[in-house]
Design a protein around this motif. Structure first.
Motif, PDB file in Angstrom:
ATOM      1  N   PRO A 146       0.796  -1.235   0.000  1.00  0.00           N
ATOM      2  CA  PRO A 146       0.000   0.000   0.000  1.00  0.00           C
ATOM      3  C   PRO A 146       0.827   1.283   0.000  1.00  0.00           C
ATOM      4  N   GLU A 147       2.043   1.209   0.545  1.00  0.00           N
ATOM      5  CA  GLU A 147       2.879   2.412   0.583  1.00  0.00           C
ATOM      6  C   GLU A 147       4.341   2.023   0.415  1.00  0.00           C
ATOM      7  N   PHE A 148       5.035   2.776  -0.432  1.00  0.00           N
ATOM      8  CA  PHE A 148       6.405   2.470  -0.821  1.00  0.00           C
ATOM      9  C   PHE A 148       7.192   3.769  -0.835  1.00  0.00           C
ATOM     10  N   TRP A 149       8.308   3.784  -0.103  1.00  0.00           N
ATOM     11  CA  TRP A 149       9.173   4.968  -0.085  1.00  0.00           C
ATOM     12  C   TRP A 149      10.482   4.659  -0.791  1.00  0.00           C
ATOM     13  N   ILE A 150      10.946   5.612  -1.576  1.00  0.00           N
ATOM     14  CA  ILE A 150      12.302   5.588  -2.110  1.00  0.00           C
ATOM     15  C   ILE A 150      13.057   6.760  -1.508  1.00  0.00           C
ATOM     16  N   VAL A 151      14.129   6.470  -0.820  1.00  0.00           N
ATOM     17  CA  VAL A 151      14.997   7.512  -0.261  1.00  0.00           C
ATOM     18  C   VAL A 151      16.145   7.725  -1.242  1.00  0.00           C
ATOM     19  N   ASP A 152      16.291   8.962  -1.694  1.00  0.00           N
ATOM     20  CA  ASP A 152      17.287   9.317  -2.710  1.00  0.00           C
ATOM     21  C   ASP A 152      18.345  10.213  -2.070  1.00  0.00           C
ATOM     22  N   PRO A 153      19.407   9.630  -1.521  1.00  0.00           N
ATOM     23  CA  PRO A 153      20.410  10.446  -0.825  1.00  0.00           C
ATOM     24  C   PRO A 153      21.082  11.477  -1.730  1.00  0.00           C
ATOM     25  N   ALA A 154      21.312  11.127  -2.997  1.00  0.00           N
ATOM     26  CA  ALA A 154      22.014  12.044  -3.899  1.00  0.00           C
ATOM     27  C   ALA A 154      21.238  13.340  -4.090  1.00  0.00           C
ATOM     28  N   ASN A 155      19.911  13.250  -4.108  1.00  0.00           N
ATOM     29  CA  ASN A 155      19.065  14.440  -4.284  1.00  0.00           C
ATOM     30  C   ASN A 155      18.425  14.893  -2.985  1.00  0.00           C
ATOM     31  N   GLU A 156      18.812  14.262  -1.874  1.00  0.00           N
ATOM     32  CA  GLU A 156      18.308  14.625  -0.543  1.00  0.00           C
ATOM     33  C   GLU A 156      16.781  14.687  -0.549  1.00  0.00           C
ATOM     34  N   ALA A 157      16.167  13.588  -1.000  1.00  0.00           N
ATOM     35  CA  ALA A 157      14.716  13.563  -1.139  1.00  0.00           C
ATOM     36  C   ALA A 157      14.163  12.205  -0.735  1.00  0.00           C
ATOM     37  N   LEU A 158      12.887  12.223  -0.356  1.00  0.00           N
ATOM     38  CA  LEU A 158      12.137  10.994  -0.090  1.00  0.00           C
ATOM     39  C   LEU A 158      10.910  11.011  -0.990  1.00  0.00           C
ATOM     40  N   GLU A 159      10.756   9.964  -1.804  1.00  0.00           N
ATOM     41  CA  GLU A 159       9.612   9.827  -2.696  1.00  0.00           C
ATOM     42  C   GLU A 159       8.621   8.851  -2.063  1.00  0.00           C
ATOM     43  N   GLN A 160       7.389   9.275  -1.968  1.00  0.00           N
ATOM     44  CA  GLN A 160       6.345   8.464  -1.332  1.00  0.00           C
ATOM     45  C   GLN A 160       5.330   8.025  -2.385  1.00  0.00           C
ATOM     46  N   TYR A 161       5.196   6.712  -2.565  1.00  0.00           N
ATOM     47  CA  TYR A 161       4.256   6.151  -3.528  1.00  0.00           C
ATOM     48  C   TYR A 161       3.110   5.493  -2.768  1.00  0.00           C
ATOM     49  N   ILE A 162       1.895   5.904  -3.064  1.00  0.00           N
ATOM     50  CA  ILE A 162       0.699   5.358  -2.429  1.00  0.00           C
ATOM     51  C   ILE A 162      -0.080   4.572  -3.477  1.00  0.00           C
ATOM     52  N   LEU A 163      -0.346   3.301  -3.196  1.00  0.00           N
ATOM     53  CA  LEU A 163      -1.050   2.461  -4.159  1.00  0.00           C
ATOM     54  C   LEU A 163      -2.455   3.003  -4.407  1.00  0.00           C
ATOM     55  N   GLU A 164      -2.793   3.093  -5.702  1.00  0.00           N
ATOM     56  CA  GLU A 164      -4.108   3.609  -6.086  1.00  0.00           C
ATOM     57  C   GLU A 164      -4.551   2.883  -7.351  1.00  0.00           C
TER      58      GLU A 164
END
Length: 205
Positions: A146-164
Protein backbone atom coordinates in the motif's frame (compact mmCIF):
# COMPACT_ATOMS: atom_id res chain seq x y z
CA UNK A 1 35.31 -38.52 -12.41
CA UNK A 2 35.76 -34.85 -11.44
CA UNK A 3 35.69 -34.22 -7.69
CA UNK A 4 34.50 -30.76 -6.61
CA UNK A 5 35.45 -29.35 -3.24
CA UNK A 6 34.40 -26.37 -1.14
CA UNK A 7 33.21 -23.36 -3.17
CA UNK A 8 33.26 -25.40 -6.38
CA UNK A 9 30.55 -27.67 -4.97
CA UNK A 10 28.46 -24.65 -3.93
CA UNK A 11 28.89 -23.04 -7.36
CA UNK A 12 27.80 -26.24 -9.09
CA UNK A 13 24.72 -26.55 -6.86
CA UNK A 14 23.79 -22.94 -7.54
CA UNK A 15 24.34 -23.36 -11.29
CA UNK A 16 22.11 -26.44 -11.23
CA UNK A 17 19.39 -24.50 -9.45
CA UNK A 18 19.62 -21.56 -11.84
CA UNK A 19 19.21 -23.90 -14.82
CA UNK A 20 16.06 -25.40 -13.28
CA UNK A 21 13.64 -22.65 -14.25
CA UNK A 22 11.52 -21.60 -12.52
CA UNK A 23 12.95 -21.69 -9.01
CA UNK A 24 10.73 -21.81 -5.94
CA UNK A 25 11.13 -20.43 -2.45
CA UNK A 26 12.22 -23.90 -1.27
CA UNK A 27 15.04 -23.91 -3.84
CA UNK A 28 16.02 -20.39 -2.78
CA UNK A 29 15.97 -21.24 0.94
CA UNK A 30 18.10 -24.36 0.44
CA UNK A 31 20.86 -22.74 -1.60
CA UNK A 32 24.35 -23.04 -0.10
CA UNK A 33 25.58 -19.79 1.46
CA UNK A 34 28.22 -18.20 -0.76
CA UNK A 35 28.32 -14.84 1.03
CA UNK A 36 26.15 -13.09 -1.58
CA UNK A 37 22.57 -11.87 -1.32
CA UNK A 38 19.94 -12.89 -3.85
CA UNK A 39 16.32 -12.16 -4.63
CA UNK A 40 13.87 -14.46 -6.41
CA UNK A 41 11.94 -12.71 -9.17
CA UNK A 42 9.29 -14.69 -11.06
CA UNK A 43 11.24 -17.88 -10.43
CA UNK A 44 14.57 -16.39 -11.54
CA UNK A 45 17.45 -15.99 -9.10
CA UNK A 46 18.94 -12.47 -9.19
CA UNK A 47 22.22 -11.46 -7.58
CA UNK A 48 21.85 -8.25 -5.61
CA UNK A 49 24.28 -5.34 -5.91
CA UNK A 50 27.43 -5.10 -3.76
CA UNK A 51 27.00 -4.69 0.00
CA UNK A 52 25.45 -1.34 0.98
CA UNK A 53 27.84 1.54 1.65
CA UNK A 54 28.38 2.94 5.15
CA UNK A 55 26.29 6.00 4.19
CA UNK A 56 23.45 3.77 3.04
CA UNK A 57 23.57 1.85 6.30
CA UNK A 58 23.64 5.00 8.43
CA UNK A 59 20.60 6.37 6.59
CA UNK A 60 18.78 3.08 7.09
CA UNK A 61 19.60 3.12 10.79
CA UNK A 62 18.41 6.73 11.19
CA UNK A 63 15.10 6.04 9.44
CA UNK A 64 14.57 2.91 11.48
CA UNK A 65 15.20 4.82 14.71
CA UNK A 66 12.87 7.67 13.72
CA UNK A 67 10.06 5.29 12.81
CA UNK A 68 10.62 3.32 15.98
CA UNK A 69 10.52 6.48 18.10
CA UNK A 70 7.33 7.68 16.41
CA UNK A 71 5.44 4.49 15.62
CA UNK A 72 6.62 1.70 17.92
CA UNK A 73 3.18 1.28 19.49
CA UNK A 74 1.64 0.46 16.11
CA UNK A 75 4.39 -0.92 13.88
CA UNK A 76 7.34 -3.29 13.95
CA UNK A 77 10.28 -2.38 11.71
CA UNK A 78 12.50 -4.96 10.03
CA UNK A 79 15.80 -4.15 8.32
CA UNK A 80 17.67 -5.95 5.55
CA UNK A 81 18.54 -8.68 5.13
CA UNK A 82 15.00 -9.97 5.62
CA UNK A 83 13.10 -12.15 3.14
CA UNK A 84 9.71 -10.80 2.12
CA UNK A 85 8.06 -13.84 0.54
CA UNK A 86 5.34 -12.44 -1.70
CA UNK A 87 4.75 -15.72 -3.53
CA UNK A 88 6.36 -19.11 -4.05
CA UNK A 89 8.48 -17.68 -6.87
CA UNK A 90 8.93 -14.07 -5.68
CA UNK A 91 11.15 -13.15 -2.72
CA UNK A 92 12.37 -9.59 -2.16
CA UNK A 93 14.71 -8.00 0.38
CA UNK A 94 13.73 -4.36 0.95
CA UNK A 95 16.00 -2.11 2.98
CA UNK A 96 13.26 -1.50 5.57
CA UNK A 97 9.87 -3.13 6.08
CA UNK A 98 7.00 -2.15 8.38
CA UNK A 99 4.31 -4.51 9.63
CA UNK A 100 1.40 -3.33 11.73
CA UNK A 101 1.25 -5.10 15.09
CA UNK A 102 -2.34 -6.18 14.39
CA UNK A 103 -1.00 -8.23 11.45
CA UNK A 104 2.02 -9.71 13.23
CA UNK A 105 0.78 -13.30 13.47
CA UNK A 106 -0.59 -13.11 9.92
CA UNK A 107 2.65 -12.15 8.17
CA UNK A 108 5.66 -12.71 10.47
CA UNK A 109 6.87 -16.30 10.23
CA UNK A 110 10.09 -18.05 11.22
CA UNK A 111 11.31 -18.13 7.61
CA UNK A 112 10.64 -14.42 7.00
CA UNK A 113 7.72 -12.14 6.21
CA UNK A 114 5.09 -14.02 4.23
CA UNK A 115 2.67 -11.80 2.35
CA UNK A 116 2.35 -8.07 1.81
CA UNK A 117 3.77 -5.70 4.44
CA UNK A 118 2.32 -2.27 5.22
CA UNK A 119 5.30 -0.24 4.04
CA UNK A 120 8.57 -0.94 2.25
CA UNK A 121 11.50 1.47 2.01
CA UNK A 122 14.34 1.35 -0.52
CA UNK A 123 17.43 3.53 -0.18
CA UNK A 124 19.00 4.26 -3.55
CA UNK A 125 22.65 3.59 -4.25
CA UNK A 126 24.50 3.91 -7.57
CA UNK A 127 24.19 0.15 -8.04
CA UNK A 128 20.52 -0.20 -7.13
CA UNK A 129 18.71 2.64 -8.95
CA UNK A 130 17.34 0.55 -11.83
CA UNK A 131 16.42 -2.40 -9.61
CA UNK A 132 14.65 -0.23 -7.02
CA UNK A 133 12.83 2.05 -9.46
CA UNK A 134 11.80 -0.61 -11.98
CA UNK A 135 12.03 -4.27 -10.97
CA UNK A 136 11.23 -3.89 -7.28
CA UNK A 137 8.53 -1.31 -7.89
CA UNK A 138 6.79 -3.72 -10.26
CA UNK A 139 6.81 -6.40 -7.56
CA UNK A 140 5.44 -3.99 -4.96
CA UNK A 141 2.61 -2.96 -7.30
CA UNK A 142 1.84 -6.57 -8.27
CA UNK A 143 1.58 -7.66 -4.64
CA UNK A 144 -0.25 -4.49 -3.62
CA UNK A 145 2.15 -2.95 -1.13
CA UNK A 146 0.00 0.00 0.00
CA UNK A 147 2.88 2.41 0.58
CA UNK A 148 6.40 2.47 -0.82
CA UNK A 149 9.17 4.97 -0.09
CA UNK A 150 12.30 5.59 -2.11
CA UNK A 151 15.00 7.51 -0.26
CA UNK A 152 17.29 9.32 -2.71
CA UNK A 153 20.41 10.45 -0.82
CA UNK A 154 22.01 12.04 -3.90
CA UNK A 155 19.06 14.44 -4.28
CA UNK A 156 18.31 14.62 -0.54
CA UNK A 157 14.72 13.56 -1.14
CA UNK A 158 12.14 10.99 -0.09
CA UNK A 159 9.61 9.83 -2.70
CA UNK A 160 6.35 8.46 -1.33
CA UNK A 161 4.26 6.15 -3.53
CA UNK A 162 0.70 5.36 -2.43
CA UNK A 163 -1.05 2.46 -4.16
CA UNK A 164 -4.11 3.61 -6.09
CA UNK A 165 -6.16 1.41 -8.42
CA UNK A 166 -3.38 -1.17 -8.78
CA UNK A 167 -0.63 1.31 -9.65
CA UNK A 168 1.56 3.95 -8.04
CA UNK A 169 0.69 7.46 -9.26
CA UNK A 170 3.36 10.16 -9.34
CA UNK A 171 4.95 10.30 -5.90
CA UNK A 172 4.79 12.87 -3.20
CA UNK A 173 8.34 14.20 -2.99
CA UNK A 174 9.67 15.45 0.34
CA UNK A 175 12.85 17.53 0.57
CA UNK A 176 14.65 19.54 3.21
CA UNK A 177 12.22 20.38 6.06
CA UNK A 178 9.03 19.01 4.49
CA UNK A 179 7.29 16.93 7.13
CA UNK A 180 6.46 13.48 5.77
CA UNK A 181 2.69 12.94 5.76
CA UNK A 182 1.16 9.47 5.63
CA UNK A 183 -2.45 8.47 6.18
CA UNK A 184 -1.32 4.92 6.91
CA UNK A 185 1.48 6.01 9.26
CA UNK A 186 -0.01 9.02 10.97
CA UNK A 187 2.53 8.54 13.71
CA UNK A 188 5.42 9.60 11.43
CA UNK A 189 6.84 13.03 12.34
CA UNK A 190 10.20 13.61 10.67
CA UNK A 191 11.65 15.18 7.53
CA UNK A 192 14.53 14.18 5.30
CA UNK A 193 16.79 16.83 6.89
CA UNK A 194 16.27 15.13 10.26
CA UNK A 195 17.81 12.02 8.71
CA UNK A 196 20.63 13.53 6.68
CA UNK A 197 21.86 15.98 9.28
CA UNK A 198 22.93 13.03 11.45
CA UNK A 199 24.95 11.35 8.67
CA UNK A 200 28.65 12.31 8.94
CA UNK A 201 30.58 12.86 5.75
CA UNK A 202 32.93 10.02 4.96
CA UNK A 203 36.48 11.12 4.12
CA UNK A 204 37.79 10.38 0.65
CA UNK A 205 40.15 7.41 0.36
Amino acid sequence: MVVLEGDAVNDKKKDDLVRERPMTYEDYANMPDDGNRYELVDGVLELMSPAPSPTHQMISSEIQQRIKDDCEQDYITFVAPIDVIFAEKVVRQPDLVLVHRDRFSEIVKKRGLVGTPDLVVEILSPYSVKRDRESKMRSYVTYKVPEFWIVDPANEALEQYILENDHYPLPNVYTEDDNIQSERLQCVSFCINDILENIPEIPAD
